[in-house]
Design a protein around this motif. Structure first.
Motif, mmCIF file in Angstrom:
data_model
loop_
_atom_site.group_PDB
_atom_site.id
_atom_site.type_symbol
_atom_site.label_atom_id
_atom_site.label_comp_id
_atom_site.label_asym_id
_atom_site.label_seq_id
_atom_site.Cartn_x
_atom_site.Cartn_y
_atom_site.Cartn_z
ATOM 1 N N UNK A 112 38.159 114.636 82.935
ATOM 2 C CA UNK A 112 37.291 114.054 83.964
ATOM 3 C C UNK A 112 37.357 112.539 83.883
ATOM 4 N N UNK A 113 37.433 111.906 85.043
ATOM 5 C CA UNK A 113 37.323 110.452 85.148
ATOM 6 C C UNK A 113 36.295 110.132 86.218
ATOM 7 N N UNK A 114 35.300 109.327 85.876
ATOM 8 C CA UNK A 114 34.368 108.806 86.861
ATOM 9 C C UNK A 114 34.890 107.465 87.363
ATOM 10 N N UNK A 115 34.762 107.219 88.663
ATOM 11 C CA UNK A 115 35.261 105.962 89.242
ATOM 12 C C UNK A 115 34.214 105.393 90.197
ATOM 13 N N UNK A 116 33.843 104.136 89.965
ATOM 14 C CA UNK A 116 32.986 103.416 90.912
ATOM 15 C C UNK A 116 33.412 101.952 90.927
ATOM 16 N N UNK A 117 32.809 101.190 91.823
ATOM 17 C CA UNK A 117 33.167 99.773 91.942
ATOM 18 C C UNK A 117 32.422 98.897 90.940
ATOM 19 N N UNK A 118 31.619 99.510 90.068
ATOM 20 C CA UNK A 118 30.930 98.740 89.036
ATOM 21 C C UNK A 118 31.938 98.153 88.047
ATOM 22 N N UNK A 119 31.534 97.107 87.348
ATOM 23 C CA UNK A 119 32.430 96.422 86.407
ATOM 24 C C UNK A 119 32.617 97.224 85.125
ATOM 25 N N UNK A 120 33.641 96.863 84.371
ATOM 26 C CA UNK A 120 33.906 97.517 83.082
ATOM 27 C C UNK A 120 32.729 97.333 82.120
ATOM 28 N N UNK A 121 32.035 96.218 82.221
ATOM 29 C CA UNK A 121 30.891 95.967 81.345
ATOM 30 C C UNK A 121 29.699 96.832 81.735
ATOM 31 N N UNK A 122 29.485 96.994 83.010
ATOM 32 C CA UNK A 122 28.419 97.866 83.494
ATOM 33 C C UNK A 122 28.698 99.311 83.074
ATOM 34 N N UNK A 123 29.969 99.745 83.239
ATOM 35 C CA UNK A 123 30.353 101.104 82.818
ATOM 36 C C UNK A 123 30.127 101.309 81.321
ATOM 37 N N UNK A 124 30.466 100.299 80.533
ATOM 38 C CA UNK A 124 30.300 100.408 79.083
ATOM 39 C C UNK A 124 28.824 100.636 78.731
ATOM 40 N N UNK A 125 27.948 99.855 79.325
ATOM 41 C CA UNK A 125 26.510 99.998 79.054
ATOM 42 C C UNK A 125 25.986 101.347 79.543
ATOM 43 N N UNK A 126 26.399 101.751 80.736
ATOM 44 C CA UNK A 126 25.955 103.025 81.314
ATOM 45 C C UNK A 126 26.455 104.203 80.478
ATOM 46 N N UNK A 127 27.724 104.175 80.121
ATOM 47 C CA UNK A 127 28.326 105.244 79.329
ATOM 48 C C UNK A 127 27.665 105.357 77.955
ATOM 49 N N UNK A 128 27.442 104.221 77.301
ATOM 50 C CA UNK A 128 26.772 104.225 75.998
ATOM 51 C C UNK A 128 25.351 104.766 76.116
ATOM 52 N N UNK A 129 24.624 104.324 77.145
ATOM 53 C CA UNK A 129 23.242 104.748 77.342
ATOM 54 C C UNK A 129 23.151 106.248 77.609
ATOM 55 N N UNK A 130 24.090 106.772 78.386
ATOM 56 C CA UNK A 130 24.069 108.189 78.768
ATOM 57 C C UNK A 130 24.871 109.078 77.817
ATOM 58 N N UNK A 131 25.514 108.435 76.824
ATOM 59 C CA UNK A 131 26.326 109.149 75.827
ATOM 60 C C UNK A 131 27.404 110.019 76.484
ATOM 61 N N UNK A 132 28.130 109.417 77.421
ATOM 62 C CA UNK A 132 29.189 110.123 78.134
ATOM 63 C C UNK A 132 30.441 110.218 77.261
ATOM 64 N N UNK A 133 31.129 111.336 77.355
ATOM 65 C CA UNK A 133 32.322 111.580 76.550
ATOM 66 C C UNK A 133 33.581 111.659 77.404
ATOM 67 N N UNK A 134 33.553 111.001 78.540
ATOM 68 C CA UNK A 134 34.737 110.877 79.396
ATOM 69 C C UNK A 134 34.740 109.463 79.967
ATOM 70 N N UNK A 135 35.919 108.971 80.339
ATOM 71 C CA UNK A 135 36.015 107.583 80.797
ATOM 72 C C UNK A 135 35.403 107.346 82.180
ATOM 73 N N UNK A 136 34.832 106.168 82.327
ATOM 74 C CA UNK A 136 34.419 105.647 83.626
ATOM 75 C C UNK A 136 35.363 104.496 83.943
ATOM 76 N N UNK A 137 35.955 104.535 85.123
ATOM 77 C CA UNK A 137 36.936 103.526 85.497
ATOM 78 C C UNK A 137 36.336 102.545 86.496
ATOM 79 N N UNK A 138 36.651 101.277 86.286
ATOM 80 C CA UNK A 138 36.096 100.192 87.102
ATOM 81 C C UNK A 138 37.042 99.845 88.250
ATOM 82 N N UNK A 139 36.694 100.287 89.448
ATOM 83 C CA UNK A 139 37.440 99.977 90.675
ATOM 84 C C UNK A 139 36.877 98.663 91.231
ATOM 85 N N UNK A 140 36.911 97.651 90.369
ATOM 86 C CA UNK A 140 36.140 96.427 90.563
ATOM 87 C C UNK A 140 36.921 95.318 91.249
ATOM 88 N N UNK A 141 38.173 95.111 90.845
ATOM 89 C CA UNK A 141 38.938 93.985 91.400
ATOM 90 C C UNK A 141 40.399 94.372 91.552
#
Length: 156
Positions: free
Chosen positions: A66-95
Motif C-alpha cells: 500500500x502507498x498513500x499519496x497526497x499533495x502534503x509535504x514529506x515533513x507533514x507525512x512524516x509527522x502524520x505517519x509517526x502520530x498514526x503509527x502507519x506501517x506503509x509509506x506516504x508519498x509526497x506529491x508536493x512539487x
C-alpha cells in the motif's frame, strides 16, 4: 476521469521520507494499492489510512503493498505517519504539486488536493481496478479486497 482497468500505471518517483524516494518501478513483481487522498490530519483521511494500516497484513497476503499519496509535504507525512503509527509509506506529491495525481486523473483543480481515488496495480504495472470516492466518504477496503480476489481467480 481517473484511469481505468487495463491502463498502464504512470510511473512516478516521490519522497517517502525526507531523504528517500520511491518509484512505481520499485514495486515490479508485486501488486500495489495506490490510495490518493486529500490531506493528512483530516478526519476521513485519518480513518482511511488507519483502516489500511489495520488491513495491511491481509493486503500483503495477496502480495500487495500500500502507498498513500497526497499533495502534503514529506515533513507533514512524516509527522502524520509517526502520530498514526502507519506501517506503509506516504508519498509526497508536493512539487510539482499534484503532478502524479494529475497523471492518474485524481487531482482536484478547485481545491488543489488529490481526490480520494484508489488503484490496484498488478505485478506488471497495469491498473486492474480503480475507484473514485466522494471526498468526504471513506471508501473502505472491500473494493480493494474484491479486486485482489479477482486477480487471484484470474491466475488460477
Amino acid at each position: 476521469m481517473i484511469l481505468g482497468k487495463n491502463t498502464p500505471a504512470p510511473d512516478f518517483t516521490l519522497f517517502s521520507t525526507p531523504d528517500q524516494k520511491l518509484s512505481l518501478d520499485d514495486f515490479k513483481g508485486k501488486r500495489l494499492v495506490l490510495a490518493f487522498y486529500p490531506a493528512d490530519w483530516s478526519p476521513v483521511c485519518s480513518d482511511q489510512m488507519a483502516l489500511y494500516n489495520e488491513t495491511l497484513k491481509i493486503f500483503r497476503g495477496y502480495n500487495a503493498e500500500v502507498l498513500g499519496i497526497s499533495v502534503d509535504s514529506k515533513w507533514c507525512h512524516l509527522a502524520f505517519s509517526d502520530n498514526r503509527k502507519l506501517h506503509f509509506p506516504l508519498l509526497a506529491d508536493f512539487e510539482p504539486k499534484g503532478d502524479v495525481s494529475r497523471k492518474y486523473g485524481a487531482y482536484n483543480e478547485e481545491n488543489g488536493e488529490s481526490r480520494r481515488a484508489l488503484f490496484v496495480i498488478d505485478e506488471e504495472g497495469i491498473i486492474q481496478w480503480s475507484y473514485l470516492s466522494p471526498d468526504g466518504i471513506n471508501p473502505g477496503a472491500d473494493g480493494i479486497l474484491d479486486a485482489l480476489d479477482a486477480m487471484n481467480n484470474q491466475n488460477k
